[in-house]
Scaffold this active site. Sequence first.
Site, PDB file in Angstrom:
ATOM      1  N   ASP A  64     -26.936  71.509 105.772  1.00 60.56           N
ATOM      2  CA  ASP A  64     -26.262  70.677 106.757  1.00 60.56           C
ATOM      3  C   ASP A  64     -25.835  71.573 107.927  1.00 60.56           C
ATOM      4  O   ASP A  64     -25.811  72.803 107.813  1.00 60.56           O
ATOM      5  CB  ASP A  64     -25.051  70.027 106.090  1.00 60.56           C
ATOM      6  CG  ASP A  64     -24.194  69.243 107.054  1.00 60.56           C
ATOM      7  OD1 ASP A  64     -24.731  68.398 107.781  1.00 60.56           O
ATOM      8  OD2 ASP A  64     -22.983  69.494 107.099  1.00 60.56           O
ATOM      9  N   ASP A  71     -22.981  70.558 110.876  1.00 60.52           N
ATOM     10  CA  ASP A  71     -21.556  70.481 111.204  1.00 60.52           C
ATOM     11  C   ASP A  71     -20.694  70.640 109.960  1.00 60.52           C
ATOM     12  O   ASP A  71     -20.852  69.911 108.976  1.00 60.52           O
ATOM     13  CB  ASP A  71     -21.247  69.141 111.875  1.00 60.52           C
ATOM     14  CG  ASP A  71     -21.878  69.037 113.252  1.00 60.52           C
ATOM     15  OD1 ASP A  71     -21.615  69.919 114.090  1.00 60.52           O
ATOM     16  OD2 ASP A  71     -22.635  68.086 113.496  1.00 60.52           O
ATOM     17  N   THR A 108     -29.531  67.452 109.353  1.00 59.66           N
ATOM     18  CA  THR A 108     -28.311  67.100 110.066  1.00 59.66           C
ATOM     19  C   THR A 108     -28.334  65.658 110.546  1.00 59.66           C
ATOM     20  O   THR A 108     -29.405  65.112 110.841  1.00 59.66           O
ATOM     21  CB  THR A 108     -28.092  68.043 111.261  1.00 59.66           C
ATOM     22  OG1 THR A 108     -26.930  67.628 111.995  1.00 59.66           O
ATOM     23  CG2 THR A 108     -29.289  68.051 112.203  1.00 59.66           C
ATOM     24  N   SER A 109     -27.158  65.062 110.644  1.00 62.78           N
ATOM     25  CA  SER A 109     -27.034  63.720 111.216  1.00 62.78           C
ATOM     26  C   SER A 109     -27.032  63.747 112.734  1.00 62.78           C
ATOM     27  O   SER A 109     -27.054  62.691 113.378  1.00 62.78           O
ATOM     28  CB  SER A 109     -25.750  63.055 110.703  1.00 62.78           C
ATOM     29  OG  SER A 109     -25.825  62.850 109.306  1.00 62.78           O
ATOM     30  N   ASP A 124     -20.769  69.916 103.418  1.00 58.92           N
ATOM     31  CA  ASP A 124     -19.305  69.944 103.457  1.00 58.92           C
ATOM     32  C   ASP A 124     -18.665  68.573 103.349  1.00 58.92           C
ATOM     33  O   ASP A 124     -17.472  68.467 103.071  1.00 58.92           O
ATOM     34  CB  ASP A 124     -18.821  70.590 104.762  1.00 58.92           C
ATOM     35  CG  ASP A 124     -19.001  69.659 105.946  1.00 58.92           C
ATOM     36  OD1 ASP A 124     -17.989  69.300 106.579  1.00 58.92           O
ATOM     37  OD2 ASP A 124     -20.141  69.276 106.232  1.00 58.92           O
TER      38      ASP A 124
END
Length: 228
Positions: free
Chosen positions: A20, A22, A115-116, A172
């Site tokens: 991931d 962020d 990642t989003s 996270d």
Amino acid sequence: MSSEPTATAAVLTARAVLLDMDGTLVDSDAAVERVWRAWAAEHGLDGDEVMRVAHGRQGYATMAELLPDRPMEVNIAENRRLLERETADTEGVVPVPGAPAFLAALADVPHALVTSANVPLADARMAAAGLRMPRVRITAESVGASKPHPEGFLKAAAELGFAPEECVVFEDSAAGVAAGRAAGMRVVGVGPRAAAFSPTVHAPTLECVRVEPGDDGAVRLRVAPEAG
């Protein structure tokens, strides 16, 4: 692939690592808070509740949860505007502790960013944090469903050429940990908030993770309970 506890650390053996961005590699909390708390105020929503939902998923999915009666096309259009704000706001965006060394240790290990964020936002934040962009990256444009759906992690594993059980995810957020588990992967939860989301293993920071050569091209990810 297996995991084996030791007296002081957990050891996960893997052939590929899925990361991931962020909160896992990049500390963008300040920028995320600025943009999403402003959005909350615009819509008369509680900022703390918005932040509880916003981490780890695409913006339109956050909006859909918080404003369930609003048409999805409105969420998607508004999310485009928020992404532009987030991409322009890189003040305070820095690497999480240990991220530069961890990425360097993965240089010869198959790995991908999942990642989003969309491509412009991912580029902006990785650059602001001074981090190398992995060759393989799965962004918002790559998937039809946001985390906690497992699509992003499954696509990354397929692109790298490995089965889900051969991959270890670093995440996270609640949505990210859930996505990794739904993909059939083991998950290292990174940072203080990740421990509450039942990852396979918890790493207080990336400084607690060591990448060691394994057998037959695999790597051993040694996760200590504290840096040292």
